[in-house]
Design an enzyme around this catalytic site. Structure first.
Site, PDB file in Angstrom:
ATOM      1  N   ASN A   1       0.893  -0.800  -0.147  1.00  0.00           N
ATOM      2  CA  ASN A   1      -0.137   0.458   0.387  1.00  0.00           C
ATOM      3  C   ASN A   1       0.866   1.539  -0.092  1.00  0.00           C
ATOM      4  O   ASN A   1       0.533   2.279  -0.932  1.00  0.00           O
ATOM      5  CB  ASN A   1      -0.714   0.032   1.113  1.00  0.00           C
ATOM      6  N   ASP A   2       1.658   1.606   1.313  1.00  0.00           N
ATOM      7  CA  ASP A   2       2.835   2.937   1.017  1.00  0.00           C
ATOM      8  C   ASP A   2       3.306   2.668   0.390  1.00  0.00           C
ATOM      9  O   ASP A   2       3.637   3.545  -0.485  1.00  0.00           O
ATOM     10  CB  ASP A   2       2.787   2.537   2.179  1.00  0.00           C
ATOM     11  N   VAL A   3       3.735   1.631  -0.528  1.00  0.00           N
ATOM     12  CA  VAL A   3       5.311   1.282  -1.526  1.00  0.00           C
ATOM     13  C   VAL A   3       4.569   2.278  -2.578  1.00  0.00           C
ATOM     14  O   VAL A   3       5.378   2.778  -3.377  1.00  0.00           O
ATOM     15  CB  VAL A   3       6.018   0.403  -1.125  1.00  0.00           C
TER      16      VAL A   3
ATOM     17  N   ALA B   1       1.791   3.411   7.444  1.00  0.00           N
ATOM     18  CA  ALA B   1       2.066   4.698   7.378  1.00  0.00           C
ATOM     19  C   ALA B   1       0.472   5.444   7.647  1.00  0.00           C
ATOM     20  O   ALA B   1       0.438   6.869   8.638  1.00  0.00           O
ATOM     21  CB  ALA B   1       2.940   5.394   6.233  1.00  0.00           C
TER      22      ALA B   1
END
Ligand SMILES: NC(=O)c1ccc[n+]([C@@H]2O[C@H](COP(=O)([O-])OP(=O)(O)OC[C@H]3O[C@@H](n4cnc5c(N)ncnc54)[C@H](OP(=O)(O)O)[C@@H]3O)[C@@H](O)[C@H]2O)c1
Ligand SMILES: NC(=O)c1ccc[n+]([C@@H]2O[C@H](COP(=O)([O-])OP(=O)(O)OC[C@H]3O[C@@H](n4cnc5c(N)ncnc54)[C@H](OP(=O)(O)O)[C@@H]3O)[C@@H](O)[C@H]2O)c1
Lengths: 462, 96, 96, 462
Positions: free
Chosen positions: A388-390, A429
């Site tokens: 997700n964050d990446v 995050a």
């Protein structure tokens, strides 16, 4: 044992540590490097019982010590053996913390012993060890709690936080000065308590994504405390080993921060300068395009190039073997398959490489971020599995969000984007991912392994 | 030992520490951190020394706690690092 | 200084020496050799120390010769290395 | 000056040396690295006059010392400034030798002073310094003579040589033992004389081509002697600096030997095991194909790819600017031009790079041996300018010849081979080059610069 011989064997242990770090820096020699380090530590631990020291010979504490070591082994080894791949980072944090705590305790006890006979330099070294060791201890505990998700992974900021932390720092310095000038065990214990508090306050505001950087920094700190207590104890080996870890840990921290595209300063103090963000609950009512396993199979079947982006969810679901099956299936159909590995995908650097290596994914199929990013425009499908964050474009578009400035995998450039995740919940995050609402995105909800298994059967049926 | 000797050793060890890890690839960041972490578990040596010298109960208790913590750090650290690296071995094999 | 301190310094300096030059490209072999050569000209310090302490003429003559030789080694070494490297600077410029 | 302060400043000088070596390992920072080293040496030299030492204060030798330094500068600087590019290696050898000599002298004088009060460890260190320093001194002088071509560059082997050298070695060890057990200045001077002889015998059998490796080895030796005399004089800086040079010099020697495809052992002792070869005077009556500048120009003009192989003769003729002119001319005609740089072309590693850089040849046109070798089959003309050994197939075909085993530039695979040299004389290693007699070889006799100028005008006229 002759004291010169003792020193020489200690130096040999030090050389083992140097060769260990050297070995650990290269994939081919890493394992041997670690074993060399263990050898050095083993040598050092054994010979300490044979050194020429009057106080030693008369010691009746030997059984206590051996018992304590046995107990430590009984706790440490199973913990290290049984830990899940996904939980390794927090275990490392914990081990680092107890090391820092041990160094602080050693200095406190030695200080009780030396009392007023300690030289100023020794007192300064003691104060340093106690402060930094305690910060490392409590800071590591907080990182453990964050990573274990026993507390929020978001930066914790409370009103006036920066004043509290500044006051704490001033108090630490003042009491440190007091200990150095006035001496005494009690001020030292107060100093330890204040330092423990400081460690907590220091790590709380760090965003979850930056936690590995902080672990590495605290690791370097612990190294330095070990060096300082080596000075107090006049043990050259501790000075060498501690300094080595301190220096290499510092470089490593910088390298890690660079890999995540973060400045060290921003990591530590970013939360104070950035405005806190809320995750925008309103956005979650927006429509998303969710699909079935068959839809996904069709998209994949007619692609010429597919890039698989694995993330933390892949590790949680233990879906690495199923992913490999899918990739093999696609390759057999003549589709060009690559894995796009973000340096901080998962919960520790290199996490995805380790996981995919476990599933025997050929090394050549793993592409680093810089290699794979330019190929997304020619990619038909980006298949994002538990990441997700990446891939969150907020890292580029939303200044002030916890991942702002981190380089991301540019999946938005691919023809189609498929997300395999269980819900609309955000990643580590804790920030919304706009890409989920993009018209070219298809969501396949469910556990990554279950979803992948369905996609594989659907593909076979096509 | 003389102050200058200690300072020289410190400075040289800083250079060695810097140099040996400065070329590490990002894949190895975690095992390297974990291995370095295990190495500072050698504070166990210090803990044993102070434990042997302890005369009061207070000193003994604190230093025995230090021994336990340091042992966990050292032994656990090397074991967990080895587990991480086990998988790299597979990778190298697969890569060849 | 204690023996162990000297040995530790020696061992650490060996590692530093190994590590810092281990990645040098073959183009720089000569300047590196020449620069290292100039560095050991620091034996001048030793020559000065023994010259100061000399009491007999024999000692003085030998140590003054040592001072001359060491100075040539050190000063000439750095100058010739700089001359070699002057040309590399040009190359870098041309390469850009 | 306070002795602690003195030590700390000395340590700073040591750090300068570390940073100097580090800088010298990267093209971008090399020059700064050298200046840092000079800074460290300068600091060390200045502060030695300000240290707290009773003997120092009362010394009336100060003027002698300052005079000697001034004299050394007056000799060293002009020599270093005026030396020709081609003669730099022998100058480095000479500088290294005098350094080794200085270290030996320092130890001898200190030994005279200490006399019987020296500890065994100090005597051993003294013996080490005297032996290795003298070997380095006389060995370097011989390498100087070889490189300056004041004596033959071929391995010098005389009947029973290996027994003489073995006897010499035994004598050195015996006298060393004598000095250590019996003490006394005279045995030490005998030891010095024997070591000087050993240095000569040690270097004589080394083939000229291996001389740079030997210089590097002697350089490392000198470093170690400096470290040992630092131990005797209790000067930490000398220990650090000497050890640094010793260690880095050892690595460098190995790297150099690798670049030349030689084993270190073969370099040093090869001449004893290999059978001496004569250069085969008979061969020189065989016919060769020599051409004119016009022939060469035509060959070049109709080539699609030309590889220029520069060698020592290019440096002698100072033809680097003319070569560049030729290459530019060919490029302007659409011909693909590259320079094939052999790691040991010329008389020092990197010699050709330095020379061509001076002529502003773009860095991209310089190809290393490994890059250029696979391209020779697609190369129409290999233009060999003042090179010989680096293209000599004997390195592959004639076991036992001085360059056997050295990797060479495979020019024989090119369509045509052109040699620009003055005569049929062999190169540095003194062995015949069969390639000169190859049917596809054309020889253009004459000084490289003159020949090239002619080729350039012929090309322009075409
Ligand atoms: N690598 C490191 O060194 C490191 C260390 C610490 C922190 N971090 C941080 O961790 C983050 C890593 O990014 P990432 O993209 O890999 O992970 P991520 O942003 O944490 O996203 C993981 C996603 O996987 C999904 N998921 C969880 N369990 C799943 C399951 N069983 N099946 C399917 N999906 C599942 C989650 O969504 P659902 O809950 O909706 O399923 C979540 O959105 C970055 O913020 C990074 O900075 C990295
Ligand atoms: N680079 C290093 O580190 C280093 C150091 C020491 C030794 N070496 C050794 O030196 C050799 C280097 O090989 P190389 O091929 O460069 O050189 P080389 O084998 O010595 O050959 C040089 C050739 O240039 C010719 N020449 C000399 N002056 C000339 C002039 N003014 N005009 C035209 N030609 C001229 C000579 O032939 P004519 O006399 O017929 O003209 C000679 O055949 C190797 O054996 C190497 O091992 C290298």
């Amino acid at each position: 044992m002759n004291s010169f011989l003792y020193d020489i064997i200690g130096l040999i242990a030090g050389v083992c540590f140097i060769l260990s770090l050297k070995g650990l820096s290269h994939p081919r020699t890493a394992r041997r490097g670690n074993l060399l380090g263990a050898l050095g530590a083993g040598i050092a631990t054994v010979i300490v019982f044979f050194r020429a020291d009057e106080e030693r010979a008369s010691s009746s504490n030997l059984y206590w010590i051996l018992g304590a070591i046995a107990f430590g082994v009984l706790v440490g080894v199973p913990a290290a053996r049984k830990v899940q791949m996904t939980a390794m980072p927090q275990l490392v944090a914990l081990f680092n913390g107890v090391g820092g705590g041990a160094a602080a305790l050693v200095s406190i006890v030695e200080y009780m012993k030396l009392g007023a006979s300690a030289s100023t330099a020794e007192v300064i070294a003691t104060v340093f060890t106690v402060v930094v060791g305690c910060v490392s201890f409590s800071g590591s505990i907080v990182t453990f709690l964050k990573l274990q998700e026993l507390m929020t992974t978001r930066p914790v900021i409370f009103p006036g936080g920066r004043f509290v932390i500044a006051a704490n720092l001033v108090a630490v310095l003042a009491v440190a000065g007091w200990v150095i000038s006035a001496l005494g065990t009690n001020p030292l214990l107060i100093l330890a308590a204040l330092s423990l508090l400081f460690g907590v306050l220091f790590v709380l505001p760090v965003g979850g994504a930056d936690v590995p950087i902080v672990i590495s920094l605290l690791n370097a700190f612990t190294g330095l405390t070990v060096a300082a207590s080596g000075y107090v104890l006049q043990a050259t080996l501790l000075i060498i080993a501690g300094t080595l870890v301190g220096a290499s840990g510092t470089i490593l921290t910088r390298l890690m921060a660079e890999a995540m595209g973060r400045s060290l300063f921003g990591t530590l103090f970013g939360a104070f300068t950035a405005k806190p963000q809320d995750s925008g609950g309103a956005a979650e009512t927006r429509p998303v395009k969710s699909g079935t396993a068959d839809d996904v199979a069709i998209l994949l079947n007619y692609a010429r190039r597919v890039v698989i982006v694995p993330g933390f969810g892949l590790a949680v679901a233990q879906a690495q073997h199923t992913v490999r099956e899918l990739a093999d299936l696609l390759s057999a159909k003549g589709i060009d398959v690559a894995y796009g590995i973000h340096p901080v995908a998962g919960r520790m650097p290199g996490h995805m490489n380790v996981l995919l290596a476990e599933a025997n994914v050929p090394y050549e199929q793993l592409s680093e971020m810089d290699e794979v990013n330019p190929t997304f425009p020619q990619t038909d499908v980006a298949l994002i599995i538990g990441a997700n964050d990446v891939v969150n474009p907020a890292a580029k578009t939303t200044p002030g969000c916890p991942i702002y400035g981190m380089p991301i995998l540019d999946v938005a450039q691919a023809g189609n984007v498929i997300f395999l995740k269980r819900s609309m919940r955000p990643g580590f995050a804790g920030i919304e991912n706009e890409l989920l609402f993009d018209p070219k995105t298809t969501l396949l909800f469910g556990d990554a392994k279950a979803s992948l298994t369905k996609v594989v059967s659907a593909l076979k049926a096509l | 030992m003389e102050a200058i000797a200690i300072i020289s050793i410190f400075v040289l060890a800083v250079f060695v520490g810097f140099e040996v890890v400065s070329k590490v690839s990002s894949t190895l960041h975690t095992p390297l951190m974990s291995g370095a972490n295990a190495i500072h578990g050698v504070i166990l040596v210090g803990a044993i020394i102070v434990a042997e010298r302890s005369s009061s109960t207070m000193e003994l208790v604190l230093s025995i706690i230090a021994v336990v913590l340091a042992t966990i750090n050292m032994v656990g650290g090397f074991v967990v690092t080895d587990r991480m690296l086990e998988m790299f071995k597979d990778k190298n094999r697969a890569g060849k």
